[in-house]
Scaffold this motif. Sequence first.
Motif, mmCIF file in Angstrom:
data_model
loop_
_atom_site.group_PDB
_atom_site.id
_atom_site.type_symbol
_atom_site.label_atom_id
_atom_site.label_comp_id
_atom_site.label_asym_id
_atom_site.label_seq_id
_atom_site.Cartn_x
_atom_site.Cartn_y
_atom_site.Cartn_z
ATOM 1 N N ALA A 186 14.538 -26.623 31.965
ATOM 2 C CA ALA A 186 15.035 -25.297 31.622
ATOM 3 C C ALA A 186 14.171 -24.696 30.517
ATOM 4 O O ALA A 186 13.786 -25.372 29.571
ATOM 5 N N GLY A 187 13.877 -23.420 30.672
ATOM 6 C CA GLY A 187 13.107 -22.727 29.645
ATOM 7 C C GLY A 187 11.613 -22.714 29.875
ATOM 8 O O GLY A 187 10.880 -22.006 29.175
ATOM 9 N N TRP A 188 11.121 -23.494 30.826
ATOM 10 C CA TRP A 188 9.687 -23.484 31.100
ATOM 11 C C TRP A 188 9.281 -22.182 31.774
ATOM 12 O O TRP A 188 9.972 -21.696 32.678
ATOM 13 N N GLY B 209 1.671 -26.437 35.253
ATOM 14 C CA GLY B 209 0.958 -27.498 34.553
ATOM 15 C C GLY B 209 1.702 -28.818 34.589
ATOM 16 O O GLY B 209 1.111 -29.878 34.796
ATOM 17 N N ALA B 210 3.026 -28.759 34.397
ATOM 18 C CA ALA B 210 3.838 -29.978 34.417
ATOM 19 C C ALA B 210 3.799 -30.629 35.792
ATOM 20 O O ALA B 210 3.725 -31.866 35.904
ATOM 21 N N VAL C 48 0.448 -32.434 36.069
ATOM 22 C CA VAL C 48 0.329 -33.585 35.172
ATOM 23 C C VAL C 48 1.263 -34.715 35.591
ATOM 24 O O VAL C 48 0.863 -35.879 35.660
ATOM 25 N N GLU C 49 2.521 -34.385 35.874
ATOM 26 C CA GLU C 49 3.493 -35.409 36.266
ATOM 27 C C GLU C 49 3.194 -35.973 37.644
ATOM 28 O O GLU C 49 3.485 -37.135 37.919
ATOM 29 N N GLY C 50 2.636 -35.144 38.530
ATOM 30 C CA GLY C 50 2.436 -35.537 39.915
ATOM 31 C C GLY C 50 1.032 -35.996 40.228
ATOM 32 O O GLY C 50 0.618 -37.105 39.881
ATOM 33 N N LEU C 51 0.257 -35.139 40.900
ATOM 34 C CA LEU C 51 -1.064 -35.536 41.375
ATOM 35 C C LEU C 51 -1.993 -35.994 40.253
ATOM 36 O O LEU C 51 -2.791 -36.913 40.431
ATOM 37 N N GLY C 52 -1.904 -35.370 39.091
ATOM 38 C CA GLY C 52 -2.781 -35.769 37.995
ATOM 39 C C GLY C 52 -2.534 -37.193 37.524
ATOM 40 O O GLY C 52 -3.408 -37.812 36.921
ATOM 41 N N HIS C 53 -1.341 -37.719 37.798
ATOM 42 C CA HIS C 53 -0.877 -39.056 37.390
ATOM 43 C C HIS C 53 -1.397 -39.465 36.015
ATOM 44 O O HIS C 53 -1.812 -40.607 35.777
ATOM 45 N N CYS C 54 -1.333 -38.519 35.080
ATOM 46 C CA CYS C 54 -1.822 -38.771 33.717
ATOM 47 C C CYS C 54 -1.033 -39.887 33.043
ATOM 48 O O CYS C 54 -1.563 -40.595 32.181
ATOM 49 N N SER C 55 0.223 -40.042 33.434
ATOM 50 C CA SER C 55 1.051 -41.061 32.795
ATOM 51 C C SER C 55 0.582 -42.471 33.118
ATOM 52 O O SER C 55 0.888 -43.417 32.386
ATOM 53 N N VAL D 240 -2.143 -26.639 32.701
ATOM 54 C CA VAL D 240 -2.044 -28.000 32.158
ATOM 55 C C VAL D 240 -2.053 -27.963 30.634
ATOM 56 O O VAL D 240 -1.244 -28.617 29.966
ATOM 57 N N ALA D 241 -2.973 -27.180 30.068
ATOM 58 C CA ALA D 241 -3.065 -27.074 28.614
ATOM 59 C C ALA D 241 -1.788 -26.490 28.021
ATOM 60 O O ALA D 241 -1.280 -26.985 27.000
ATOM 61 N N ALA D 242 -1.260 -25.447 28.656
ATOM 62 C CA ALA D 242 -0.034 -24.815 28.161
ATOM 63 C C ALA D 242 1.126 -25.811 28.191
ATOM 64 O O ALA D 242 1.941 -25.860 27.263
#
Length: 416
Positions: A169-171, A178-179, A182-189, A273-275
């Motif tokens: 909420a609020g995004w 970006g989320a 990052v959370e998905g295909l970027g698999h940064c985690s 992504v940066a934001a």
Amino acid sequence: MNKLTQFLTTAVLALAGAATHAATDQTLIQRGEYLARAGDCIACHSAAGKPAFAGGLAIDSGHGIIYSSNITPDKQHGIGAYTEQQFADAVRKGVRADGTHLYPAMPYTSYAKVNDADIKALYAFFQSGVKASTFDPPATKMSFPFNMRWGMGVWNYFFADTKPFVAQAGWSDKVKQGAYLVEGLGHCSSCHTPRGFAMNEKASNSGQDKFLAGGELNDWPVPSLRGLPRWSEAQIVDYLQTGRNQGSAVAGEMTAVVEHSTAHLQDGDLQAVAAYLKTLSPVPPRGPAVKPQGKEETARKLTAAVNLSLGERLYLDNCAACHFVNGKGASRVFPELDGATVINADNPTALVNVILHGARTPSTDKAPSILVMPGFSRRLSDAEAAALATFLRQGWTNSADSVSERDVAKIRAKAH
């Protein structure tokens, strides 16, 4: 309308429909190719001297060697016989078409967040946009009990979060975009989230404080991405697009991520992504391990070049020409050393590796020149490398623990 006119009209409509369908298919394939770049699929599923996406890359899991699979459209050795649903299950659930579980070296716990439309595009690309290869990668060799693949079903039950992406909420739309990347295909985690005793990620989404909070992977310190307080959004984009920014440059595995993945992403996606990363609350800074020497004191002593410690002398002899006595380096050329994350990390492994083996930036469209830092493994003994690393970790405003000769010896031996 006579029969000839009807026939011609029908033929024209059929040709137009076929052309539209072909254009749609090509657009879908191109979208899939872009998404495969975002997912950096080529990095793990390609080995030196082998065709792209044909697999065979050796991944040391700590419990044995995992060889990446062939994901070209070859029907025998690749995924050419997969249905779209079977492809989706492999990507998002870690289950092959024959029902065998994949190891989580394949980041399906992140890819679970990829939506249906993007799965469809990826499937189109891997079936029609990749050249088939008959290469048969070596069999994965894991030690007992990790060689019992059925056990991955148990691991998935306890540790794999396979829920789809959910925006908070609020995004804004930009932050959501970006989320999602990052959370998905970027698999940064996979690298930037700390892991538990079962090598499970301790967090799986943006709502958890440990998500992207940094840690260690294969004994390398991995920095937190939360908030990135030392960088602006523009600097984050610059780093992901070119492998360098005003004060930093890539090293280690991130070099390949930039080269094969983030450098190819569109400006809008990188800005998103940066934001998103800037919305995450930063990890609270730890207290200094030691009292830093101080900016002015370090610069003054190096300038005078009198009564130097071994580490200070080695810095003047090997590093100061590029990074200068103030440790500031040169913007977008030589990284800043004062305050650098890699230098102040609890674990000095990455810093020592860079000292011994050097680093090089990737060549990208927006920064085609390759900048090389030489390695000093042949020039510096273990004691000398330790002294230099210790100076770097305690000079200027840096405040990390000392590095011992034994530390360097272990890191050097592991690299070989």
